[in-house]
Design an enzyme around this catalytic site. Structure first.
Site, PDB file in Angstrom:
ATOM      1  N   SER A 102     -24.409  -3.859 -14.541  1.00 14.80           N
ATOM      2  CA  SER A 102     -23.877  -3.560 -15.870  1.00 14.80           C
ATOM      3  C   SER A 102     -22.716  -2.582 -15.734  1.00 14.80           C
ATOM      4  O   SER A 102     -22.753  -1.685 -14.886  1.00 14.80           O
ATOM      5  CB  SER A 102     -24.984  -2.944 -16.729  1.00 14.80           C
ATOM      6  OG  SER A 102     -24.479  -2.610 -18.005  1.00 14.80           O
ATOM      7  N   ALA A 103     -21.681  -2.736 -16.572  1.00 13.25           N
ATOM      8  CA  ALA A 103     -20.469  -1.921 -16.421  1.00 13.25           C
ATOM      9  C   ALA A 103     -20.633  -0.483 -16.909  1.00 13.25           C
ATOM     10  O   ALA A 103     -20.073   0.445 -16.331  1.00 13.25           O
ATOM     11  CB  ALA A 103     -19.308  -2.574 -17.172  1.00 13.25           C
ATOM     12  N   HIS A 104     -21.411  -0.283 -17.986  1.00 17.18           N
ATOM     13  CA  HIS A 104     -21.388   1.044 -18.615  1.00 17.18           C
ATOM     14  C   HIS A 104     -22.176   2.100 -17.852  1.00 17.18           C
ATOM     15  O   HIS A 104     -22.186   3.268 -18.231  1.00 17.18           O
ATOM     16  CB  HIS A 104     -21.826   0.969 -20.087  1.00 17.18           C
ATOM     17  CG  HIS A 104     -23.294   0.815 -20.321  1.00 17.18           C
ATOM     18  ND1 HIS A 104     -24.092   1.868 -20.683  1.00 17.18           N
ATOM     19  CD2 HIS A 104     -24.096  -0.257 -20.269  1.00 17.18           C
ATOM     20  CE1 HIS A 104     -25.343   1.441 -20.866  1.00 17.18           C
ATOM     21  NE2 HIS A 104     -25.368   0.146 -20.611  1.00 17.18           N
ATOM     22  N   ASN A 164     -34.450   3.731 -13.038  1.00 16.54           N
ATOM     23  CA  ASN A 164     -33.627   4.475 -13.988  1.00 16.54           C
ATOM     24  C   ASN A 164     -34.231   5.817 -14.382  1.00 16.54           C
ATOM     25  O   ASN A 164     -33.512   6.708 -14.812  1.00 16.54           O
ATOM     26  CB  ASN A 164     -33.352   3.637 -15.240  1.00 16.54           C
ATOM     27  CG  ASN A 164     -34.588   2.953 -15.767  1.00 16.54           C
ATOM     28  OD1 ASN A 164     -35.199   2.156 -15.071  1.00 16.54           O
ATOM     29  ND2 ASN A 164     -34.971   3.270 -16.985  1.00 16.54           N
ATOM     30  N   GLN A 202     -28.893   0.414 -11.843  1.00 16.74           N
ATOM     31  CA  GLN A 202     -28.764   1.831 -11.463  1.00 16.74           C
ATOM     32  C   GLN A 202     -28.224   2.004 -10.048  1.00 16.74           C
ATOM     33  O   GLN A 202     -27.634   3.035  -9.732  1.00 16.74           O
ATOM     34  CB  GLN A 202     -30.113   2.554 -11.581  1.00 16.74           C
ATOM     35  CG  GLN A 202     -30.613   2.739 -12.999  1.00 16.74           C
ATOM     36  CD  GLN A 202     -29.802   3.743 -13.806  1.00 16.74           C
ATOM     37  OE1 GLN A 202     -29.128   4.617 -13.263  1.00 16.74           O
ATOM     38  NE2 GLN A 202     -29.847   3.618 -15.115  1.00 16.74           N
ATOM     39  N   GLY A 207     -26.563  -5.742 -18.824  1.00 16.81           N
ATOM     40  CA  GLY A 207     -27.575  -5.808 -17.772  1.00 16.81           C
ATOM     41  C   GLY A 207     -28.846  -6.440 -18.316  1.00 16.81           C
ATOM     42  O   GLY A 207     -29.532  -7.204 -17.622  1.00 16.81           O
ATOM     43  N   CYS A 213     -34.202   3.903 -23.707  1.00 13.75           N
ATOM     44  CA  CYS A 213     -34.861   2.901 -24.549  1.00 13.75           C
ATOM     45  C   CYS A 213     -36.181   3.405 -25.096  1.00 13.75           C
ATOM     46  O   CYS A 213     -36.645   2.937 -26.115  1.00 13.75           O
ATOM     47  CB  CYS A 213     -35.116   1.642 -23.749  1.00 13.75           C
ATOM     48  SG  CYS A 213     -33.791   1.296 -22.615  1.00 13.75           S
TER      49      CYS A 213
END
Ligand SMILES: *Cc1c(COP(=O)(O)O)cnc(C)c1O
Length: 398
Positions: free
Chosen positions: A201-203, A153, A181, A73, A327
């Site tokens: 994003s996949a995860h 997020n 998200q 992402g 992060c």
């Protein structure tokens, strides 16, 4: 209290679902061919990527050729914003975004500023929403790009993206949204939203880490930012993350199939959790609007304590939560999102993010509430600014 492991950080990442992993495994071993190769096993890999592209496209209402796989992402955000702005430099150098974006976006904006761009970061209101009127007022004749995230997020708030995209369109400005998200939690339809670019994003949807995608509406000019082979329709060079892409496709298929049930189940657990915390622990606050919010997100301030200390005590009980976005968890700078909401700094330090997902059980929630009651009590009793002593967190005697 019998110890159990409870993962409540689904916004940081999710476990890969069994069906996703099973689908991926052959692409590491038997079906390992390079999708660019002309012989059969190469072409089979190419076919697998085409199928995954259809699955990801279907989840957001796009056409397969509008999906470009990236490493994450983060890469999708960087690509959209940096190349989107740089390729329009002849028209202007002004970019509009918000103060509550993910660091993948915020740091891309800082990069643009170093290169001479001017960036407007819109405020949000106390509930965490960007004002479409304020956004429209910020537009100048030098504005070439607007990027506002779909769902946040840290606090889970969902922005009025269709309205914002409509404003951008009326002014002929490129519009991007970070939907990392939102994916799997909202029914996303890029056509109805009217966005030009959208990051996923996949995860975050029970797929593997290290694979994302950027939707680029057909007809939108976006130069490539990786130079090399002709992969991804010559837009994003580099041998494809074959197994990752296949896994992303499967995760997208499952997310699409199960979306309503996921939202209902996870939303009900979150509401149960918030209700029980409010009932069992005094002086707590929920950050961000509880309307228009991701189903699994609860961002809670426990007054008079340090969130980091509470996080560590929860961890000792086997519970994984976050102080904000993953992060920034290594730094002690207060969350930029809660700061933008106007949450006082001492309350930010007492805030934790709990995010619930498909593998969360009601027993996990009960166990977490029990641990919270015990540990909040413990921390407050040793806190010099505790409620019992009549002190408030800002040091004023009440
Ligand atoms: C996780 C996340 C990203 C980054 O995606 P990666 O695939 O981990 O690089 C970007 N934006 C938001 C809103 C996120 O939650």
């Amino acid at each position: 209290m019998e110890k159990r492991n409870v993962y409540l950080d689904y916004s940081a990442t999710t476990p890969v679902k069994d069906e996703v992993l099973e689908k991926m495994i052959p692409y590491f071993t038997q079906n390992f061919g390079n999708p660019s190769s002309l012989y059969t096993i190469g072409q089979e890999s190419k076919q697998a990527i085409a199928e995954a592209r259809e699955q990801v496209a279907a989840l957001i209402g796009a056409e397969p050729r509008e999906i470009f796989f990236t490493s994450s992402g983060t890469e999708a955000d960087n690509w959209a914003v940096i190349e989107g702005a740089e390729s329009r430099l002849k028209r202007g150098n002004h970019v509009i975004s918000s103060k509550i974006e993910h660091h993948a976006l915020l740091h891309s904006l800082e990069y643009l500023e170093k290169r001479g761009y001017s960036v407007t970061r819109l405020d949000v209101d106390g509930d965490g929403f960007v004002s479409p009127d304020a956004l429209e007022s910020a537009i100048t004749d030098r504005t070439t790009l607007i990027s506002v995230m779909y769902a946040n997020n840290e606090i889970g708030t969902i922005q009025p993206i269709a309205e914002i995209a409509g404003i951008a369109k009326r002014h002929g400005i490129l519009f991007h949204t970070d939907a990392v998200q939102a994916l799997g939690n909202l029914r996303i339809d890029v056509r109805a939203l009217g966005v030009d670019m959208l990051s996923v994003s996949a995860h975050k949807i029970y797929g593997p880490k290290g694979i994302g995608a950027l939707y680029v509406r057909k007809g939108v000019l976006l130069p490539s930012h990786m130079h090399g082979g002709a992969q991804e329709n010559k837009k994003r060079a580099g041998t494809e993350n074959l197994a990752g892409i296949v896994g992303f496709g499967k995760a997208a298929e499952l997310a699409m199939r199960d979306l309503d049930a996921h939202v209902e189940r996870v939303g009900a657990l979150r509401d149960y959790f918030v209700g029980r915390v409010r009932e069992a622990i005094p002086d707590v606050r929920i950050n961000g609007s509880l309307e228009r919010r991701l189903p699994g997100n609860a961002n809670i301030t426990f007054e008079y304590i340090e969130g980091e200390a509470l996080l560590l005590l929860l961890d000792l009980d086997g519970i994984s939560v976050s102080t904000g976005s993953a992060c920034s968890s290594a730094s002690l700078t207060p969350s930029h999102v809660l700061t933008a909401l106007g949450v006082p700094v001492e309350m930010i330090h007492g805030s934790l993010r709990f995010t619930i997902g498909d593998f969360t059980a009601k027993e996990d929630i009960d166990y977490t509430v029990e641990s919270l009651v015990k540990n909040v009590e413990k921390l407050r009793s040793i806190s010099s600014v505790s409620r019992e002593k009549g002190w408030h967190a800002n040091g004023d005697v009440q």
